[in-house]
Each structure stands twice: as C-alpha cells, then as structure tokens.
Design a protein around this motif. Structure first.
Motif, PDB file in Angstrom:
ATOM      1  N   THR A 159       5.703  10.306  -4.509  1.00  0.00           N
ATOM      2  CA  THR A 159       5.957   9.639  -3.300  1.00  0.00           C
ATOM      3  C   THR A 159       4.985   9.780  -1.825  1.00  0.00           C
ATOM      4  O   THR A 159       5.143   9.997  -0.954  1.00  0.00           O
ATOM      5  CB  THR A 159       7.404   8.822  -2.926  1.00  0.00           C
ATOM      6  OG1 THR A 159       8.122   8.660  -3.484  1.00  0.00           O
ATOM      7  CG2 THR A 159       8.027   7.543  -1.936  1.00  0.00           C
ATOM      8  N   ILE A 160       4.432   8.088  -1.724  1.00  0.00           N
ATOM      9  CA  ILE A 160       2.957   8.461  -0.793  1.00  0.00           C
ATOM     10  C   ILE A 160       3.615   8.429   0.165  1.00  0.00           C
ATOM     11  O   ILE A 160       4.201   7.554   0.895  1.00  0.00           O
ATOM     12  CB  ILE A 160       1.851   7.376  -1.769  1.00  0.00           C
ATOM     13  CG1 ILE A 160       1.474   7.406  -2.261  1.00  0.00           C
ATOM     14  CG2 ILE A 160       0.873   7.508   0.303  1.00  0.00           C
ATOM     15  CD1 ILE A 160       0.005   8.866  -2.520  1.00  0.00           C
ATOM     16  N   LYS A 161       3.094   9.106   1.308  1.00  0.00           N
ATOM     17  CA  LYS A 161       3.044   9.208   2.607  1.00  0.00           C
ATOM     18  C   LYS A 161       2.827   8.878   4.183  1.00  0.00           C
ATOM     19  O   LYS A 161       1.417   8.807   3.542  1.00  0.00           O
ATOM     20  CB  LYS A 161       4.491  10.886   2.942  1.00  0.00           C
ATOM     21  CG  LYS A 161       5.569  10.831   2.585  1.00  0.00           C
ATOM     22  CD  LYS A 161       6.501  12.163   2.370  1.00  0.00           C
ATOM     23  CE  LYS A 161       6.990  12.438   0.953  1.00  0.00           C
ATOM     24  NZ  LYS A 161       6.884  12.201  -0.306  1.00  0.00           N
ATOM     25  N   SER A 171      -6.232  10.944  -7.315  1.00  0.00           N
ATOM     26  CA  SER A 171      -7.031   9.720  -6.614  1.00  0.00           C
ATOM     27  C   SER A 171      -4.754   8.730  -7.374  1.00  0.00           C
ATOM     28  O   SER A 171      -5.610   8.498  -8.607  1.00  0.00           O
ATOM     29  CB  SER A 171      -8.071   9.115  -6.095  1.00  0.00           C
ATOM     30  OG  SER A 171      -8.946  10.070  -5.605  1.00  0.00           O
ATOM     31  N   VAL A 172      -4.297   7.697  -6.927  1.00  0.00           N
ATOM     32  CA  VAL A 172      -4.224   6.632  -7.312  1.00  0.00           C
ATOM     33  C   VAL A 172      -3.548   6.205  -5.930  1.00  0.00           C
ATOM     34  O   VAL A 172      -4.474   5.762  -5.515  1.00  0.00           O
ATOM     35  CB  VAL A 172      -2.821   7.898  -7.123  1.00  0.00           C
ATOM     36  CG1 VAL A 172      -1.936   8.931  -8.113  1.00  0.00           C
ATOM     37  CG2 VAL A 172      -1.754   7.995  -5.873  1.00  0.00           C
ATOM     38  N   GLY A 173      -3.426   4.766  -7.097  1.00  0.00           N
ATOM     39  CA  GLY A 173      -3.410   3.679  -6.541  1.00  0.00           C
ATOM     40  C   GLY A 173      -2.511   2.665  -5.705  1.00  0.00           C
ATOM     41  O   GLY A 173      -2.245   1.419  -5.821  1.00  0.00           O
ATOM     42  N   THR A 174      -1.229   3.899  -6.091  1.00  0.00           N
ATOM     43  CA  THR A 174       0.302   2.619  -5.923  1.00  0.00           C
ATOM     44  C   THR A 174       1.311   3.727  -5.018  1.00  0.00           C
ATOM     45  O   THR A 174       0.125   5.114  -4.344  1.00  0.00           O
ATOM     46  CB  THR A 174       0.931   2.730  -6.692  1.00  0.00           C
ATOM     47  OG1 THR A 174       1.023   3.671  -8.186  1.00  0.00           O
ATOM     48  CG2 THR A 174      -0.239   1.493  -8.584  1.00  0.00           C
ATOM     49  N   ALA A 175       2.035   3.735  -4.733  1.00  0.00           N
ATOM     50  CA  ALA A 175       2.528   4.135  -3.711  1.00  0.00           C
ATOM     51  C   ALA A 175       3.163   5.058  -4.299  1.00  0.00           C
ATOM     52  O   ALA A 175       3.739   5.801  -3.984  1.00  0.00           O
ATOM     53  CB  ALA A 175       3.035   3.250  -2.407  1.00  0.00           C
ATOM     54  N   THR A 176       4.096   4.976  -5.106  1.00  0.00           N
ATOM     55  CA  THR A 176       5.165   5.517  -5.711  1.00  0.00           C
ATOM     56  C   THR A 176       4.416   5.924  -7.786  1.00  0.00           C
ATOM     57  O   THR A 176       3.494   5.099  -8.018  1.00  0.00           O
ATOM     58  CB  THR A 176       6.423   4.675  -5.792  1.00  0.00           C
ATOM     59  OG1 THR A 176       6.439   4.012  -6.115  1.00  0.00           O
ATOM     60  CG2 THR A 176       6.979   4.903  -4.347  1.00  0.00           C
ATOM     61  N   MET A 207       0.993  -1.064  -0.100  1.00  0.00           N
ATOM     62  CA  MET A 207       0.162   0.113   0.448  1.00  0.00           C
ATOM     63  C   MET A 207       0.520   0.495  -0.422  1.00  0.00           C
ATOM     64  O   MET A 207       0.434   1.901  -0.533  1.00  0.00           O
ATOM     65  CB  MET A 207      -0.364   0.332   1.417  1.00  0.00           C
ATOM     66  CG  MET A 207      -1.971  -0.924   0.981  1.00  0.00           C
ATOM     67  SD  MET A 207      -3.179  -0.308   2.694  1.00  0.00           S
ATOM     68  CE  MET A 207      -4.252   0.594   1.086  1.00  0.00           C
ATOM     69  N   ASP A 208       2.088   1.218   1.212  1.00  0.00           N
ATOM     70  CA  ASP A 208       2.402   2.345   0.959  1.00  0.00           C
ATOM     71  C   ASP A 208       3.729   1.897   0.726  1.00  0.00           C
ATOM     72  O   ASP A 208       5.311   3.476   1.279  1.00  0.00           O
ATOM     73  CB  ASP A 208       2.230   3.349   2.252  1.00  0.00           C
ATOM     74  CG  ASP A 208       2.567   2.539   3.118  1.00  0.00           C
ATOM     75  OD1 ASP A 208       1.486   2.828   4.300  1.00  0.00           O
ATOM     76  OD2 ASP A 208       3.413   1.550   3.511  1.00  0.00           O
ATOM     77  N   GLY A 209       4.403   1.036   0.538  1.00  0.00           N
ATOM     78  CA  GLY A 209       6.048   1.306   0.747  1.00  0.00           C
ATOM     79  C   GLY A 209       6.915   1.193   2.112  1.00  0.00           C
ATOM     80  O   GLY A 209       8.214   1.180   2.277  1.00  0.00           O
ATOM     81  N   SER A 210       6.275   1.539   2.812  1.00  0.00           N
ATOM     82  CA  SER A 210       6.620   1.815   3.852  1.00  0.00           C
ATOM     83  C   SER A 210       6.828   0.115   5.258  1.00  0.00           C
ATOM     84  O   SER A 210       6.939   0.886   6.671  1.00  0.00           O
ATOM     85  CB  SER A 210       5.713   2.438   5.095  1.00  0.00           C
ATOM     86  OG  SER A 210       4.836   2.739   5.496  1.00  0.00           O
TER      87      SER A 210
END
Length: 398
Positions: A192-194, A149-154, A112-115
């Motif tokens: 990059t979604i944070k 709106s985006v569906g990916t983390a980056t 979801m967010d790479g974190s």
C-alpha cells in the motif's frame, strides 16, 4: 571518471588514513610497554606516510564534492538536451516559481495514492531520475533491496521462497502429466503506497536565481530527504526479521552463513555497522592473522569466507544495547521497495511558520512502500565481542 569511482576512491583513502592512525596508536602503546619496541625511523616513516595519506584523502574528498556539485548544478546529460527536453526543464522551473507565488497547479487526486486530493506540482520524470541518481551517491540502503516501480496505489505480488522451489518435471512425451504435489508454495505480498513529506524554506533570492541553480537546490534537498526516509523504512522492515542467537565466537558466524539457503549464497553479503565492522576487523586466528580478509581483486573490500562485508554508517544501522548488528544473506530477496515514482511539491507562505517569518515553505511528497518478501533470505544476528581463536595444538607424548 564518474561519481561512483570518485566515491570509492574517497572511501578507500579514508580507510587508509584510519589504518595508519591505528598503526601509529598501536606503536605508541607498544612503546609505552617497551621503549625499544620501535625505532625512531619507524615512527618517522609512519608519521610521513600518515601525512601523505591524509592529503590524498582530503583531495579525494574535494574531488568527489566538486564532481557531485558540478553534476547537480550543471544537470549535465550524456547527450545534449533536445529542444523539447530543454523546454520541459525550463517550464518546470517556471511553474515552480509560479507555485511559490501562490498559483495552484495540477491536481494529484485520489487515484494516485488513495489518500485524498492534494493540489501540487508534480516533479517531471527526468528530474526524478536526477534525484534518484543523487540518492545513490549517499549512504543509501535502497541499493541493497529490490526496487519495483508500480503504477497503482495498492497491489499484491506472489513470491515463492527459494527453499520451497521445486525442480521442473521431465516430460518424456506429450502425454506426461505433472504430479499434483508439484504445486508451488506461494506467498501473497501486499503493498500500500504511503505518502512521506518534508518541508524546507525557500528564500526570495532563490526564486531570482537561474534554472540550473534552482534545480540544483531542489534535487539536492529532495535526494537527502529521500535517503533519510527510505533508509528509515527499510531498517524498520529489517528490524522485524527473525533474530538468531547472539554471536560470541567465529564459528557462530559460520553457523549464520549456514542458515541461508545455498541457492542464494552466491548473491549473499554480510552487513554490519561501522562499529561492528571495526570489531570484526580485529578478530584474529590462532596465528595472529586477521580472520576478515581483504578481497584479492580489491584490497579495500573486506570479506568473510569470500562473502563481501558491507559497512553501513552507525547513524542508520545503530547498535542495540551495546550489540553490533550482523546480517547475512541476499537483501534483494528479503525486502522489496515499491516505488510509486510520483513525487510532488506544494508551497505555502502561511502554514509551517511561514507567515510568522515572512518566508515561503516548500513541501515534497514521496510515495512508496517497503515490505518483507522472503524472511529466510536475510538472517540477522548480533554480537558484542568475538573472541580471538585459540591455538589447539597438542604436544605428542613419547
């Protein structure tokens, strides 16, 4: 009447009160210099007008507050909820109560967010929609930027500045070949979604309340957190836009307008804070007329050269070393907020001081990123004071 209309009515009533207070203050100053400058009837008339305007403002505020509370608490829809939607709402509240009692729900994993992974309760889309509806009722800068709106983390997007866009080539026949120099000048913008989190304390009595009241508490709290967080990040990006020279006279504002490409002027606005808005309202031309004028269709909206002047609270758009900010352009062209739309909740009765106070803490996670796209589309300026225009009349010689 919807919430937006009530909010506008409240804002307009507040400005009317402010105008009358200014008028009364100016009359008092006039009387200090000349006791005959205003009659007793004038003073009484302003006093009565101000008293009436104050009542109207207070009632408008109460009506707006009641309407917002009813919308939040009742979670009213334009159409009745279907049985499936009603079950989803009740299930979310039930899951929320279970989570508060220590149960772990769906896994929000690294995809979801790479974190990294993080157990939590995902907020359903319809509840997120209610939250974003509430966000718009507050002083939100998100209304003025582009939201995607985006569906990916980056990811990345390709942008072409207005100033660099070339016209289409005329094709007279099927054999016409496009010129090589028609290649667009493109910029790649990466996001990059944070993750952004906030914590609140939930009481035991809340968990015993109705589903509607629990949703009202959740949506109101989260909406306020979302506004504060997103305003902060939008302002950070706005603060990095290339600055223009300080504005000292009205002609400098005209120069600020001219620095924006004509192609986007129709969608452009001025933006300043409350302190700057107040200062601009007082600038006069050589005949003593105010240079910032009310819109002919809506007197409560002020314009400069026909462009709307948007007033943002000093709390969000603060002065810098005594200088008021003044932007011009299309902020939707200049800034994009990439919204992951994946809010989640997590609770603990141990961390965050919960163990010491025998309470339960709730953490909300919002996922988004804010990036600058076309830095030439929204131009920042600043000013401390702007001088009134002076008469430029010459007496003809005989």
């Amino acid at each position: 009447m919807n919430l937006n209309q009530l909010k506008v009515a409240f804002d307009e009533a507040g400005k009317t009160v402010q105008n009358l207070q200014d008028k009364r203050a100016n009359m008092i100053l006039d009387l200090k210099g000349d006791v005959n400058s205003h009659s007793q009837e004038e003073l009484i008339a302003v006093k009565n007008e101000l008293a009436k305007a104050t009542v109207v403002r207070d009632e408008a505020e109460a009506a707006y507050a009641d309407a917002r509370a009813n919308q939040i608490a009742g979670m009213k829809e334009k159409e009745p909820l279907t049985p499936t939607e009603e079950n989803m709402k009740n299930k979310f509240v039930s899951d929320f109560k279970d989570m508060m009692h220590g149960k772990v729900f769906n896994q929000v994993d690294s995809s979801m967010d790479g974190s990294g992974s993080d157990a939590g309760l995902t907020i359903p889309q319809d509840i997120q929609t209610a939250i974003h509806t509430l966000v718009r009722q507050y002083d939100s800068l998100q209304d003025y930027v582009n939201v995607e709106s985006v569906g990916t983390a980056t990811g990345s997007r390709v942008y072409e500045k207005w100033a660099d866009i070339t016209p289409l080539t005329e094709l007279d026949d099927e054999g016409t070949k496009l010129a090589d120099n028609d290649d667009p000048k493109l910029s790649v913008i990466k996001f990059t979604i944070k993750r952004y989190g906030g914590i609140n304390t939930a009481t035991n009595s809340l968990l015993k309340d109705t589903a509607e009241n629990i949703l009202a508490w959740l949506t109101s709290w989260i909406a306020k957190k979302v506004v504060v967080t997103r305003n902060t990040k939008i302002l950070e990006v706005m603060g990095k836009l290339p600055k223009k020279p300080n504005i000292t006279k009205w002609d400098d504002i005209i120069d600020l307008e001219s620095s924006v490409d004509p192609a986007i002027k129709k969608t452009s606005i001025f933006m300043t804070n409350t302190a700057g808005f107040t200062a601009l309202r007082k600038v006069k031309d050589a005949m003593g007329r105010y240079l910032m004028t009310p819109d002919v269709h809506n007197p409560e909206i002020y314009t400069i050269d026909g462009y709307r002047v948007v007033e943002i609270s000093d709390k969000w758009l603060a002065d810098n070393a005594g200088s008021h900010p003044l932007y011009f352009g299309d902020l939707k062209q200049a800034v994009t907020l990439f919204d992951r739309e994946a809010m989640s909740l997590l609770s603990t009765n141990i961390g965050g001081g919960a163990f010491e106070t025998d309470s339960t803490k709730v953490r909300v996670i919002d996922r988004f990123d804010v990036v600058a796209t076309d830095q030439e589309a929204f131009v920042p300026g600043s000013f401390k004071t702007i001088a009134d225009q002076k008469a430029n009349l010459t007496t003809p010689t005989a």
